[in-house]
Scaffold this active site. Structure first.
Site, PDB file in Angstrom:
ATOM      1  N   GLU B  60      48.329  35.611  33.528  1.00 55.05           N
ATOM      2  CA  GLU B  60      47.928  35.045  34.815  1.00 55.05           C
ATOM      3  C   GLU B  60      48.914  34.013  35.347  1.00 55.05           C
ATOM      4  OE1 GLU B  60      45.901  35.444  32.218  1.00 55.05           O
ATOM      5  OE2 GLU B  60      44.553  37.003  32.956  1.00 55.05           O
ATOM      6  N   PHE B  83      39.444  37.636  36.896  1.00 52.34           N
ATOM      7  CA  PHE B  83      38.224  36.825  36.866  1.00 52.34           C
ATOM      8  C   PHE B  83      38.637  35.364  37.008  1.00 52.34           C
ATOM      9  CE2 PHE B  83      36.734  40.649  34.859  1.00 52.34           C
ATOM     10  CZ  PHE B  83      35.372  40.734  35.147  1.00 52.34           C
ATOM     11  N   ILE B  87      41.883  32.075  35.362  1.00 50.77           N
ATOM     12  CA  ILE B  87      42.870  31.435  36.245  1.00 50.77           C
ATOM     13  C   ILE B  87      43.496  30.200  35.584  1.00 50.77           C
ATOM     14  CG2 ILE B  87      41.414  29.755  37.496  1.00 50.77           C
ATOM     15  CD1 ILE B  87      42.741  30.797  40.095  1.00 50.77           C
ATOM     16  N   HIS B 129      33.171  35.391  31.995  1.00 52.80           N
ATOM     17  CA  HIS B 129      33.243  36.281  33.156  1.00 52.80           C
ATOM     18  C   HIS B 129      32.253  35.825  34.226  1.00 52.80           C
ATOM     19  CE1 HIS B 129      34.967  38.736  29.903  1.00 52.80           C
ATOM     20  NE2 HIS B 129      35.619  39.405  30.839  1.00 52.80           N
TER      21      HIS B 129
END
Lengths: 345, 328
Positions: B60, B83, B87, B129
């Site tokens: 990410e 998701f 991040i 999640h």
């Protein structure tokens, strides 16, 4: 190897460019020395130095399409930035955080940036610039693949150059960037200026391999080690790396072995982590003196010209310092500016 | 007008912007032939090819950082973080880099980047999640934070985000991807970033919410109107940063009461800023304490269904909080 590299580089560059390279290295050194002095005089708050790295930086810079190709430097890249086209006054304005500084007085010094030269603003957390440089290289390749630019058009950026220290290769950022570079065969050059220390921590505490360049194999990119105190060899490997990028053959990881002959920054004292003998040994291998000797030997430079250049460079540094001292501070309220770019249309 | 789900509207916005501007490209994990794990980019790979719909490595940080670099080079990247929970490795690149670039270069370097990111709970996603991460980023000037709750806004706001010269975090309430349907205008339109939307006009009490909670708040408002005759104004904040102070203050000036609903943890959540704004600049409008209905202060949304539902605000809980505040 070194002799052959020097020969090839010298032939490619020609005498006037060789002299220009020498001049930029000298200018960087004298500007750097002046900055240390200004700090000791209490005139500036902070200085971080690139002394000892000039050959690796200037040799690299002269191998790319300066002012056109993207450059995402790190904080030691004073000589590199000058070679691209930042001026001593730009640097002095950043030291004094005066109006006209390319960050508007917001950044600490040595966060080199100038959009007109395609030099991208960096931050202080190390290696953050490397995956961004991969993004710049990605954009170059994207435009070429989309047919938006001609890959041979030298008026367009054709590679992204980024630099960092060997300690910064411990960051995940560096790994992720090299991985993108390999997967997407990006037109990129990553120069690791290995000066053996990350502030005080020696390279053997950073990595279990001897050469950072060895890691290139794991990313499917080219890796090369160069004597970073040899400006001609540094130029030559960067030249080959640039041709590789321009020809669509992907990224090169260059490891330039060098040494920082001064403490990490004006706030550091290097006596706690390295011997004076070691520093003296490296000072004897000074890249500027070494190149000067080569130029004298090749009769490209004369002793008289050395003295003239010293005087010219000193005048340039004096002038830059005077300009920065005379420049106004930014308005305090400028602290509130440039948070968001205006939305157009 | 045509009926769309939230995720259809997001896909339509990307499709339109990619068709319009060759600089717009999409990258992220599984966005290519798979069309994204939620199918947000379904069909775009076939239509635009692998140069413009780029499966990224599973990392990410560099999805965002490569996006930043491409944006610096004047492309218009749309980066998908699969998701919101994932991040965090990119936090440094978002907060230290994208958000500060324009400021630190004295307005020279811009980062016209969109980061799309599904967020929120109630989908049996457990701790990793289900997260709501907006509060980490709304503390960060230089970013714009957008959260749509209707298909119309999702499309109009995403198109505005792609054309914005600043980094925009576009958080998508994933529970609503297919659950929320609505009319979307024909033809091109834009929803302005920075403006809240009055989702339901009312006189008795203001509910401030965004994303899935704005959707739920509207359901709850209709219910209490029908059952108790309480006339609730629902403000869908839509943009969390910059804060739309005028809309917040104007609504409370009218109703005198404020309930803020968010599914994030309570403490230091976005509602704290809304409450502070009201305490500071709306004090004289208030007839009751400012209330928050939120997720509890626990590290995550549990996987067990009963525990998950205990965590999540929903229309029932919102209706109850409305009744309580209306009766103050």
């Amino acid at each position: 190897m070194a002799a052959a590299q020097q020969e090839r580089a010298a032939a490619r560059l020609g005498e006037s460019t060789l002299m220009e390279i020498y001049r930029v290295m000298l200018l960087s050194r004298r500007l750097d020395e002046r900055s240390w002095a200004l700090h000791r005089q209490g005139k500036i708050a902070f200085h971080i130095s690139g002394m000892g790295h000039e050959a690796a930086q200037v040799g690299t810079a002269f191998a790319i399409n300066r002012t056109v190709d993207y450059v995402h430097p790190y904080y030691r890249d004073l000589a590199l930035s000058l070679a691209i086209g930042l001026t001593p006054t730009d640097f002095m304005l950043s030291l004094y955080a005066k109006q006209g500084d390319t960050s508007g007085g917001r950044q600490m010094p040595s966060h080199f940036s100038k959009k007109a030269l395609n030099v991208v603003s960096g931050s202080a957390p190390v290696a953050t610039q490397v995956p961004q440089a991969a993004g710049l290289a990605f954009a170059i390749k994207y435009r070429q693949q989309m047919g938006l630019v001609d890959p041979n058009d030298a008026s367009q950026p054709r590679l992204a150059l980024t630099c960092l220290g060997e300690g910064s290769t411990s960051q995940g950022e560096w790994h992720e960037a090299m991985n993108w570079a390999g997967v997407h065969k990006l037109p990129m050059i990553c120069v690791v200026q290995n000066n053996i220390y990350a502030i005080s921590v020696s390279v053997d505490q950073q990595m279990a391999v001897r050469d950072v360049a060895d890691r290139a194999a794991a990313y499917g990119i080219e890796g090369v080690v160069v004597d970073g105190n040899d400006v001609l060899a540094s130029y030559e490997v960067a030249h080959e790396a640039a041709q590789r990028a321009y020809n669509g053959d992907g990224t090169t990881l260059i490891e330039a072995k060098t040494y920082r002959i001064v403490p990490h920054s004006s706030d550091d004292d290097d006596r706690s982590y390295r011997t004076r003998e070691e520093v003296a040994e490296w000072k004897a291998k000074d890249p500027i003196l070494r190149f000067q000797k080569w130029l004298l030997n090749e009769q490209i430079l004369t002793d008289a010209r050395v003295q003239e250049l010293e005087a010219e460079v000193k005048a340039e540094v004096d002038q830059a310092q005077a300009a920065a001292e005379a420049a106004p501070d930014p308005a305090p309220e400028a602290a509130l500016g440039d948070v968001y770019a205006p939305v157009e249309g | 007008m045509s009926q769309m789900t939230l995720i259809d509207a997001i896909r339509a916005a990307m499709d339109e912007e990619m068709a319009r501007d060759e600089r717009v490209f999409l990258t992220g994990e599984d966005v290519g032939p798979r069309g994204g794990v939620f199918r947000a980019s379904q069909g775009l790979y076939d239509k635009y090819g692998g140069t413009r719909v780029v499966d990224s490595p599973l990392a990410e940080l560099s999805i965002v950082a490569v996006g930043i670099g491409a944006a610096l080079a004047d492309l218009r990247p749309i980066c998908e973080i699969q998701f919101a929970d994932f991040i965090h490795p990119a936090f440094n690149q978002i907060v230290n880099e994208a958000a500060k670039m324009y400021y630190r270069s004295n307005g020279e370097w811009r980062v016209p980047l969109v980061i799309r990111c599904p967020y929120g709970g109630g989908i049996a996603g457990g701790l990793y999640h289900s997260q709501s991460v907006e509060a980490f980023f709304t503390h960060c000037p230089g970013l714009k934070i957008v959260i749509p709750s209707t298909p119309e806004d999702a499309k109009g706001l995403l198109k505005s985000a792609v054309r914005d010269p600043n980094p925009v975090l576009f958080f998508e309430p994933k529970k609503g991807y297919r659950a929320i349907k609505g009319e979307v205008p024909e033809g091109e339109y834009f929803t302005p970033i920075g403006k809240a939307r009055v989702a339901r006009e009312g006189r008795d009490l203001s509910v401030f919410a965004y994303g899935m909670m704005a959707h739920y708040a509207t359901i709850a408002a209709e219910r209490v109107a029908e059952q108790e005759g309480i006339d609730v104004e629902v403000i869908d904040l839509r943009t969390l940063l910059p804060v739309d102070r005028e809309s917040i203050l104007a609504s409370v000036q009218k109703t005198g009461k404020a309930l803020i609903v968010y599914e994030d943890n309570r403490t230091m959540g976005y509602g704290a800023e809304v409450a502070a704004l009201l305490a500071d600049e709306g004090f004289e409008f208030l007839d009751a304490p400012v209330r928050r209905l939120t997720g509890p202060d626990v590290p995550g949304v549990p996987f067990n269904h009963g525990m998950q539902e205990f965590f999540m605000p929903n229309p029932d809980k919102i209706a109850e909080a409305i009744r309580e505040l209306a009766g103050y």
